[in-house]
Scaffold this motif. Sequence first.
Motif, PDB file in Angstrom:
ATOM      1  N   ASN A  10       0.911  -1.308  -0.085  1.00  0.00           N
ATOM      2  CA  ASN A  10       0.052  -0.122  -0.096  1.00  0.00           C
ATOM      3  C   ASN A  10       0.756   1.265   0.107  1.00  0.00           C
ATOM      4  N   LYS A  11       2.049   1.132   0.106  1.00  0.00           N
ATOM      5  CA  LYS A  11       3.202   2.253  -0.199  1.00  0.00           C
ATOM      6  C   LYS A  11       3.999   2.357  -1.067  1.00  0.00           C
ATOM      7  N   PHE A  12       4.587   1.254  -1.604  1.00  0.00           N
ATOM      8  CA  PHE A  12       5.553   1.054  -2.533  1.00  0.00           C
ATOM      9  C   PHE A  12       5.334   0.146  -3.697  1.00  0.00           C
ATOM     10  N   VAL A  13       6.211   0.310  -4.678  1.00  0.00           N
ATOM     11  CA  VAL A  13       6.190  -0.860  -5.763  1.00  0.00           C
ATOM     12  C   VAL A  13       7.693  -1.234  -5.758  1.00  0.00           C
ATOM     13  N   GLU A  14       7.868  -2.474  -5.728  1.00  0.00           N
ATOM     14  CA  GLU A  14       9.329  -3.025  -5.377  1.00  0.00           C
ATOM     15  C   GLU A  14       9.839  -4.009  -6.693  1.00  0.00           C
ATOM     16  N   PHE A  15      11.028  -3.670  -7.102  1.00  0.00           N
ATOM     17  CA  PHE A  15      11.733  -4.215  -8.343  1.00  0.00           C
ATOM     18  C   PHE A  15      12.784  -5.001  -7.580  1.00  0.00           C
ATOM     19  N   CYS A  16      13.030  -6.347  -8.126  1.00  0.00           N
ATOM     20  CA  CYS A  16      14.092  -7.156  -7.599  1.00  0.00           C
ATOM     21  C   CYS A  16      14.464  -8.043  -8.827  1.00  0.00           C
ATOM     22  N   VAL A  17      16.012  -7.981  -8.950  1.00  0.00           N
ATOM     23  CA  VAL A  17      16.674  -8.776  -9.699  1.00  0.00           C
ATOM     24  C   VAL A  17      17.624  -9.709  -9.093  1.00  0.00           C
ATOM     25  N   GLU A  18      17.221 -10.842  -9.399  1.00  0.00           N
ATOM     26  CA  GLU A  18      18.092 -12.024  -8.532  1.00  0.00           C
ATOM     27  C   GLU A  18      18.805 -12.966  -9.651  1.00  0.00           C
ATOM     28  N   ASP A  19      20.037 -13.129  -9.306  1.00  0.00           N
ATOM     29  CA  ASP A  19      20.958 -14.013 -10.006  1.00  0.00           C
ATOM     30  C   ASP A  19      21.264 -15.328  -8.853  1.00  0.00           C
ATOM     31  N   PHE A  20      21.929 -16.277  -9.443  1.00  0.00           N
ATOM     32  CA  PHE A  20      22.212 -17.532  -8.776  1.00  0.00           C
ATOM     33  C   PHE A  20      23.711 -17.703  -9.145  1.00  0.00           C
ATOM     34  N   GLY A  21      24.675 -16.670  -9.036  1.00  0.00           N
ATOM     35  CA  GLY A  21      26.024 -16.946  -9.207  1.00  0.00           C
ATOM     36  C   GLY A  21      26.679 -17.056  -7.940  1.00  0.00           C
ATOM     37  N   LYS A  22      28.020 -16.667  -7.859  1.00  0.00           N
ATOM     38  CA  LYS A  22      28.668 -16.877  -6.615  1.00  0.00           C
ATOM     39  C   LYS A  22      28.402 -16.172  -5.391  1.00  0.00           C
ATOM     40  N   GLY A  23      27.615 -14.964  -5.625  1.00  0.00           N
ATOM     41  CA  GLY A  23      27.395 -14.068  -4.470  1.00  0.00           C
ATOM     42  C   GLY A  23      28.517 -13.151  -4.019  1.00  0.00           C
ATOM     43  N   ILE A  24      28.096 -12.336  -3.031  1.00  0.00           N
ATOM     44  CA  ILE A  24      28.868 -11.269  -2.681  1.00  0.00           C
ATOM     45  C   ILE A  24      29.172 -11.266  -1.181  1.00  0.00           C
ATOM     46  N   SER A  25      30.553 -11.442  -0.377  1.00  0.00           N
ATOM     47  CA  SER A  25      30.924 -11.679   0.701  1.00  0.00           C
ATOM     48  C   SER A  25      30.090 -10.450   1.688  1.00  0.00           C
ATOM     49  N   ALA A  26      29.711 -10.941   2.849  1.00  0.00           N
ATOM     50  CA  ALA A  26      29.006  -9.949   3.658  1.00  0.00           C
ATOM     51  C   ALA A  26      29.857  -8.596   4.031  1.00  0.00           C
ATOM     52  N   GLU A  27      31.305  -8.609   3.883  1.00  0.00           N
ATOM     53  CA  GLU A  27      32.069  -7.647   4.169  1.00  0.00           C
ATOM     54  C   GLU A  27      32.062  -6.461   3.123  1.00  0.00           C
ATOM     55  N   TYR A  28      31.551  -6.905   1.978  1.00  0.00           N
ATOM     56  CA  TYR A  28      31.649  -5.934   0.822  1.00  0.00           C
ATOM     57  C   TYR A  28      30.320  -5.306   0.942  1.00  0.00           C
TER      58      TYR A  28
ATOM     59  N   VAL B 199      33.861  -5.390  -6.403  1.00  0.00           N
ATOM     60  CA  VAL B 199      34.237  -6.245  -5.336  1.00  0.00           C
ATOM     61  C   VAL B 199      35.487  -7.042  -5.719  1.00  0.00           C
ATOM     62  N   PRO B 200      36.470  -7.017  -4.914  1.00  0.00           N
ATOM     63  CA  PRO B 200      37.827  -7.815  -5.335  1.00  0.00           C
ATOM     64  C   PRO B 200      37.705  -9.222  -5.844  1.00  0.00           C
ATOM     65  N   GLY B 201      38.289  -9.438  -6.862  1.00  0.00           N
ATOM     66  CA  GLY B 201      38.376 -10.728  -7.504  1.00  0.00           C
ATOM     67  C   GLY B 201      37.186 -11.025  -8.540  1.00  0.00           C
ATOM     68  N   SER B 202      36.303  -9.746  -8.752  1.00  0.00           N
ATOM     69  CA  SER B 202      35.312 -10.029  -9.577  1.00  0.00           C
ATOM     70  C   SER B 202      35.746 -10.125 -11.098  1.00  0.00           C
ATOM     71  N   VAL B 203      34.953 -10.924 -11.890  1.00  0.00           N
ATOM     72  CA  VAL B 203      35.127 -11.096 -13.267  1.00  0.00           C
ATOM     73  C   VAL B 203      35.028  -9.897 -13.973  1.00  0.00           C
ATOM     74  N   SER B 204      33.945  -9.036 -13.879  1.00  0.00           N
ATOM     75  CA  SER B 204      33.663  -8.033 -14.710  1.00  0.00           C
ATOM     76  C   SER B 204      34.649  -6.654 -14.297  1.00  0.00           C
ATOM     77  N   LYS B 205      34.890  -6.150 -15.584  1.00  0.00           N
ATOM     78  CA  LYS B 205      35.796  -4.866 -15.721  1.00  0.00           C
ATOM     79  C   LYS B 205      35.061  -3.504 -15.808  1.00  0.00           C
TER      80      LYS B 205
END
Length: 615
Positions: free
Chosen positions: A537-555, A566-572
């Motif tokens: 009743n207040k917002f519209v929410e958009f979510c994008v989810e992948d099933f890759g290796k994820g991100i460490s909690a510290e980052y 993120v250190p060690g990420s494949v994307s440049k």
Amino acid sequence: MIRLSIRKKLYFGFGFLTVMIVLLWVTGSYFISNLSDRSEAMLHENYQSVESAEYLVKTIDEIENLQMEIIFYDRSTENIDSIEKEKQRFEEHLKDVNNNITESGENNLVESLNQSYGLFVKMLDKSLNDTTNARVFFFETLLPQYKKVRNDIIKVSDKNRNAIIYKNDSLNRTASRAFLLLSLIGAACFFIGAYFSLIYPKSIIRPLKQLTAGIREIANRNYEQKLDFKSRDELEELAGAFNSMAGKLNEYEHSNLSQLLFEKKRTETIINNMNDAIIGLNENFDIIFSNLLACKLIGVSSKEITGKKVSEVIGLNRLLRDIFSDFSDNMYIEKPEFSSIKIVSENKPAYYSKEVFQVLLSGEGSNITPAGYVIILKNITRFLEQDEAKTDFIAAISHQLKTPIASLKLNLKLLSDSRIGNLNSEQSELIETLKGETGKMLNITSELLEISQIETGNFRFDLKPVNPVQVVDYIRESSEKQAAENNIFIEYILPETLPPFFGDNEKTAWVLLNLVNNAIQYSDKGSKVRIELKANNKFVEFCVEDFGKGISAEYLPRIFDKYFRVPGSVSKGTGLGLYISKDIITKQNGEIWAESSPGAGSRFCFRLPLSKKII
């Protein structure tokens, strides 16, 4: 006078009391045991003899009565048998008397009883066997012997009865002596205990009260306080040590006062000559100092605000409200966002950063006590001007580069057109590589240009009611094309009806496309990316989810920072996409966040407020 320590006094008093209690216990135990043993002996020795004598009298009387009945009335066998039974009973009791001779002279009485009874039995047997002149024999011989036996029994009984009376009197005298002795020992214990309970505690509590009062006076800086104990124990030593401490403190107070005043003056001079504006608060949020630069910036004198609470001065002007915006209801609430304070001085605008430091005092052990806060205002005008110049330079360069890069991209497209000429496989591969690199250069310049627009405030939004499904349709073709190139399936979870949100359609689509492209880049081939929409009743929410290796909690806390990758990420990438996305969403009054676990993929979501108009 003998000097006794408190410990020795306690040892002596309680030791003596303990000895008296033990003596009371031993004495009581002795008398109780003695009385018990003597009473038991009296019952066993004398009372048993008296009881046996009573049975002997009854038995001899019964024998005499049976004899008279036989002589004068009935000489039956039954009466004769009864006499024999009574004789056996008499002899049993007589045996008990013989076995329980305890008193002096009792042996002669029992011996006389044995002889008289033996003679009586002989006479009795003769009278039963010889009936000639039986009555004359009874009165002249048997009856006097019966009386002799009976008198001997009574003498034995009287002997033991008199012994019982004597022993009972002796027991009473012993009990009286025991009661008197125990009463004396108990009274001594009572008076000693009363002394230690009433008198001795007062002799300790009174000096302790005086010591407590003296310590309070020392706490109030009355170092002339003295104690005077004349107890000749540790308390007197304590009073001497206290007086010595008070004297040393008094000496220190007077000898170091001028030094302390000098140090205070020097500290104030250092603070007043610093290039930063400084304001100090104590733990009660009272202003305790402000240097000359701070007073000049806020336009008030130090006397006007020193000693006053924050709540009292924030109403003086707008600048004070900005400076103390982190302090509310005697509390400091830290705000993580950086914001500068604009101050116009001599018709020139200047910008200051505000830093708040909490002052902590280390106490005994690991105790830390809050002592107040220090607010420092640093002039950052020069840095902001340099940052603005940098932003303008990036905007100019990005704008200038965009045109030749677009031209290069068009020429590469023309080169790959077969109407111009056929290319061999190596040339085609080289053209495709150049296209990819040109696209990356174009994306980078676009992001830099958008960053400059954000930082200069030239990022314009066309806010209006938007159908959420239109945003998904806007990016569907582009995202599915990129997903197909990487053999990735996109799953859509879209409710049948969704309310419109209030925002910018194109910029929201840019954010969603950026999140989908990131999800595709960090997904394994053959996996899927999920796009989900939902509303409340207040917002519209958009979510994008992948099933890759994820991100460490510290980052995760830094994932939306500028230039962070993120250190060690494949994307440049440049590390600007998520930063721009966050700025776009927050400026539309929305929220954006990330959820991730290593090995389980990532989920990026943002939500925008619902539109009040229906489309």
